[in-house]
Design a protein around this motif. Sequence first.
Motif, mmCIF file in Angstrom:
data_model
loop_
_atom_site.group_PDB
_atom_site.id
_atom_site.type_symbol
_atom_site.label_atom_id
_atom_site.label_comp_id
_atom_site.label_asym_id
_atom_site.label_seq_id
_atom_site.Cartn_x
_atom_site.Cartn_y
_atom_site.Cartn_z
ATOM 1 N N ASN A 136 28.954 7.630 17.019
ATOM 2 C CA ASN A 136 30.135 6.805 17.251
ATOM 3 C C ASN A 136 29.846 5.313 17.090
ATOM 4 N N ASP A 137 28.598 4.968 16.883
ATOM 5 C CA ASP A 137 28.248 3.559 16.693
ATOM 6 C C ASP A 137 27.097 3.484 15.697
ATOM 7 N N ARG A 138 26.914 2.290 15.114
ATOM 8 C CA ARG A 138 25.810 2.143 14.173
ATOM 9 C C ARG A 138 25.269 0.721 14.254
ATOM 10 N N GLU A 139 24.024 0.604 13.843
ATOM 11 C CA GLU A 139 23.356 -0.679 13.848
ATOM 12 C C GLU A 139 23.105 -1.054 12.383
ATOM 13 N N THR A 140 23.449 -2.295 12.029
ATOM 14 C CA THR A 140 23.171 -2.751 10.667
ATOM 15 C C THR A 140 21.716 -3.188 10.597
ATOM 16 N N LEU A 141 20.977 -2.621 9.663
ATOM 17 C CA LEU A 141 19.559 -2.968 9.517
ATOM 18 C C LEU A 141 19.361 -4.046 8.457
ATOM 19 N N THR A 142 20.130 -3.992 7.392
ATOM 20 C CA THR A 142 19.988 -4.938 6.278
ATOM 21 C C THR A 142 21.350 -5.227 5.664
ATOM 22 N N THR A 143 21.614 -6.482 5.356
ATOM 23 C CA THR A 143 22.764 -6.841 4.532
ATOM 24 C C THR A 143 22.273 -7.831 3.484
ATOM 25 N N GLU A 144 22.219 -7.388 2.232
ATOM 26 C CA GLU A 144 21.854 -8.295 1.138
ATOM 27 C C GLU A 144 23.070 -8.454 0.250
ATOM 28 N N LEU A 145 23.748 -9.596 0.360
ATOM 29 C CA LEU A 145 24.993 -9.799 -0.388
ATOM 30 C C LEU A 145 24.760 -9.775 -1.893
ATOM 31 N N ASN A 146 23.634 -10.370 -2.314
ATOM 32 C CA ASN A 146 23.296 -10.407 -3.751
ATOM 33 C C ASN A 146 24.467 -10.933 -4.591
ATOM 34 N N VAL A 147 24.879 -10.214 -5.631
ATOM 35 C CA VAL A 147 25.934 -10.737 -6.519
ATOM 36 C C VAL A 147 27.277 -10.880 -5.807
ATOM 37 N N PHE A 148 27.417 -10.261 -4.655
ATOM 38 C CA PHE A 148 28.679 -10.323 -3.915
ATOM 39 C C PHE A 148 28.887 -11.711 -3.290
ATOM 40 N N ALA A 149 27.778 -12.449 -3.096
ATOM 41 C CA ALA A 149 27.863 -13.762 -2.440
ATOM 42 C C ALA A 149 28.778 -14.715 -3.210
ATOM 43 N N ASP A 150 28.779 -14.612 -4.538
ATOM 44 C CA ASP A 150 29.597 -15.532 -5.347
ATOM 45 C C ASP A 150 30.788 -14.835 -5.977
ATOM 46 N N PHE A 151 31.206 -13.750 -5.396
ATOM 47 C CA PHE A 151 32.302 -12.963 -5.962
ATOM 48 C C PHE A 151 33.599 -13.782 -5.989
ATOM 49 N N ASP A 152 34.137 -13.939 -7.167
ATOM 50 C CA ASP A 152 35.418 -14.633 -7.327
ATOM 51 C C ASP A 152 36.331 -13.679 -8.081
ATOM 52 N N PRO A 153 37.045 -12.833 -7.332
ATOM 53 C CA PRO A 153 37.757 -11.712 -7.967
ATOM 54 C C PRO A 153 38.817 -12.160 -8.971
ATOM 55 N N LYS A 154 38.739 -11.569 -10.149
ATOM 56 C CA LYS A 154 39.751 -11.816 -11.180
ATOM 57 C C LYS A 154 40.439 -10.489 -11.489
ATOM 58 N N VAL A 155 41.750 -10.475 -11.295
ATOM 59 C CA VAL A 155 42.503 -9.247 -11.560
ATOM 60 C C VAL A 155 42.815 -9.189 -13.050
ATOM 61 N N PRO A 156 42.376 -8.148 -13.746
ATOM 62 C CA PRO A 156 42.641 -8.047 -15.190
ATOM 63 C C PRO A 156 44.147 -8.028 -15.467
ATOM 64 N N GLU A 157 44.512 -8.566 -16.607
ATOM 65 C CA GLU A 157 45.928 -8.593 -16.997
ATOM 66 C C GLU A 157 46.556 -7.193 -16.922
ATOM 67 N N SER A 158 45.766 -6.178 -17.290
ATOM 68 C CA SER A 158 46.303 -4.808 -17.308
ATOM 69 C C SER A 158 46.620 -4.268 -15.899
ATOM 70 N N TYR A 159 46.158 -4.955 -14.858
ATOM 71 C CA TYR A 159 46.404 -4.496 -13.483
ATOM 72 C C TYR A 159 47.599 -5.220 -12.840
ATOM 73 N N ARG A 160 47.963 -6.402 -13.372
ATOM 74 C CA ARG A 160 48.771 -7.342 -12.585
ATOM 75 C C ARG A 160 50.202 -6.904 -12.285
ATOM 76 N N ASP A 161 50.704 -5.946 -13.036
ATOM 77 C CA ASP A 161 52.058 -5.465 -12.749
ATOM 78 C C ASP A 161 52.052 -4.201 -11.888
ATOM 79 N N SER A 162 50.892 -3.810 -11.397
ATOM 80 C CA SER A 162 50.813 -2.604 -10.553
ATOM 81 C C SER A 162 51.566 -2.835 -9.234
ATOM 82 N N PRO A 163 52.246 -1.791 -8.748
ATOM 83 C CA PRO A 163 53.084 -1.975 -7.553
ATOM 84 C C PRO A 163 52.322 -1.867 -6.224
ATOM 85 N N TYR A 164 51.113 -1.275 -6.248
ATOM 86 C CA TYR A 164 50.417 -1.004 -4.984
ATOM 87 C C TYR A 164 49.056 -1.683 -4.947
ATOM 88 N N LEU A 165 48.746 -2.281 -3.794
ATOM 89 C CA LEU A 165 47.484 -3.003 -3.648
ATOM 90 C C LEU A 165 46.846 -2.686 -2.302
#
Lengths: 305, 305
Positions: free
Chosen positions: B89-118
């Motif tokens: 029922n509980d957990r302990e975090t041992l390691t978090t290495e953000l790596n490439v996630f640290a500079d994540f700047d999400p870009k939604v592709p044009e093909s996704y932008r008219d989708s109705p659900y997010l």
Amino acid sequence: MSLIVIGSVAYDGVETPHGKVDRMLGGAATYISLAASYFTKVGIVAVVGEDFAQKDTDLLVGHGVDLAGLERVPGKTFFWAGKYTPDMNDRETLTTELNVFADFDPKVPESYRDSPYLLMGNIQPKLQRNVRSQMRKLRLAGGDTMNFWIADFRQELLETIREWDFLLINDGEARMLSGENNLKKAAAKILEMGPHTLVIKRGEYGAILFRKDSYFVVPGYLLENVFDPTGAGDCFAGGFSGYLAQQGFDLESDHITRGELSRAVIFGSVMGSFCCERFGVERFRTLTRAEIDARFQEFRRFTSF
Amino acid sequence: MSLIVIGSVAYDGVETPHGKVDRMLGGAATYISLAASYFTKVGIVAVVGEDFAQKDTDLLVGHGVDLAGLERVPGKTFFWAGKYTPDMNDRETLTTELNVFADFDPKVPESYRDSPYLLMGNIQPKLQRNVRSQMRKLRLAGGDTMNFWIADFRQELLETIREWDFLLINDGEARMLSGENNLKKAAAKILEMGPHTLVIKRGEYGAILFRKDSYFVVPGYLLENVFDPTGAGDCFAGGFSGYLAQQGFDLESDHITRGELSRAVIFGSVMGSFCCERFGVERFRTLTRAEIDARFQEFRRFTSF
């Protein structure tokens, strides 16, 4: 009489985050009887001391509870005091004074002995067995127990529940009794010990009914204010067995459906939820059967899909 | 594309009482997408490093997940490692290495932008808002968050969820966000913050859906073996939103019934329960829609009365 209830009739001192009451009517048999009285005729087997107040007798009699089996002996009534943790999921016992309960030797009155239904509240397994043996025409018998008997009186407890139709315990007790952490595995082991029906009470998270071939899960009722959880498990037992007694059910017979047992679990949950709305037995001073039936319907609304 | 999912795609190291895996596919967006893929077409917005394995790409593609929005950049993929307590029922975090996630700047592709659900998995609220603002024709948007953002990024989080239709969080997070210990009171406060629909996840005890005028409670599925609870909450979110997307639901519209939302909660619970049956995403290698529908029916059987 339809349902015979054995257990403690006591005075309790209770402290919760919502307040403190130094002394009020309590005890498993009290809560069980009051809850079951909305469904069926109840007779109580218990002992009290000379200090047992007339107004407390009046409350039970006012609910139609038969007190032929309520012995009054010299000395003081069983007293228990406890304090709940801030989230009210746990409590600490501050005082236990057995008083007249220490020498309790339950005698079932002749007028009770042909009753078909028996609910044994949490007391020493030996006394539960003693009472059961005095009943002549049982169709359905079961009850409650607790960690103390599971740990220190295991053999005696196993001999006792071997003869029961149903066992009502909480999740921690089920794990302790079975030695299994997983509730489904715990239930399978317990259903080998005698009872063909097991109800595991999970406090605010509801309850699960297990039989060999099926199970039924109900979530807890969402109360906005839990004033005092004392007695909620006993009120569950009272609603569960009271409803089955009212319907004339016999768990061993072929005609009983899972639906009927499920409804008994819901009525148990309903009675447990009302119990928490006020301190001690206060809620039963005003509670009506119409309110009970309305909350049963509310369970339907918030669980059906 | 029907449902767009933003969140982490990661590698996890997980230890539970049932075993230990040093490195396996994980991340909120991964679990959400796999679970939702059984109901609707999914497009993912996330970032991975050069170490992201072809077999993991293949698993997602094999489930029909569109990876047009999965950026691959120099560096290593986000890595998280944790260890569960014996009752899981509980957990302990041992390691978090953000790596490439640290500079994540999400870009939604044009093909996704008219989708109705997010569906926005648990990441920094600012990124969630950023993604939402890139969508042009949303009918339904919501997501998850966690204690870290509630405690240290409260204002940013409040500005973010103000625009959401639904919020999915666990009971501890609901208490923290609202400052109320009682879940009914907590829900009432959170429903004033923007989302008109709140789902509170309670782990093994199930989930509650709250709207202003009604609520629905489902108990958890009783598993005999919980191998690894990692991702169960995300799979719940995937099943919930995937089902709503499949049905073409719009929570704001008049025609939606409480029954439809309740069924979405059940499909969420079903997907969460399957997730726990194996380590990581393993269960999704073999899971079929027929198994999902069978478990949905099982929920009906063990909850109806």
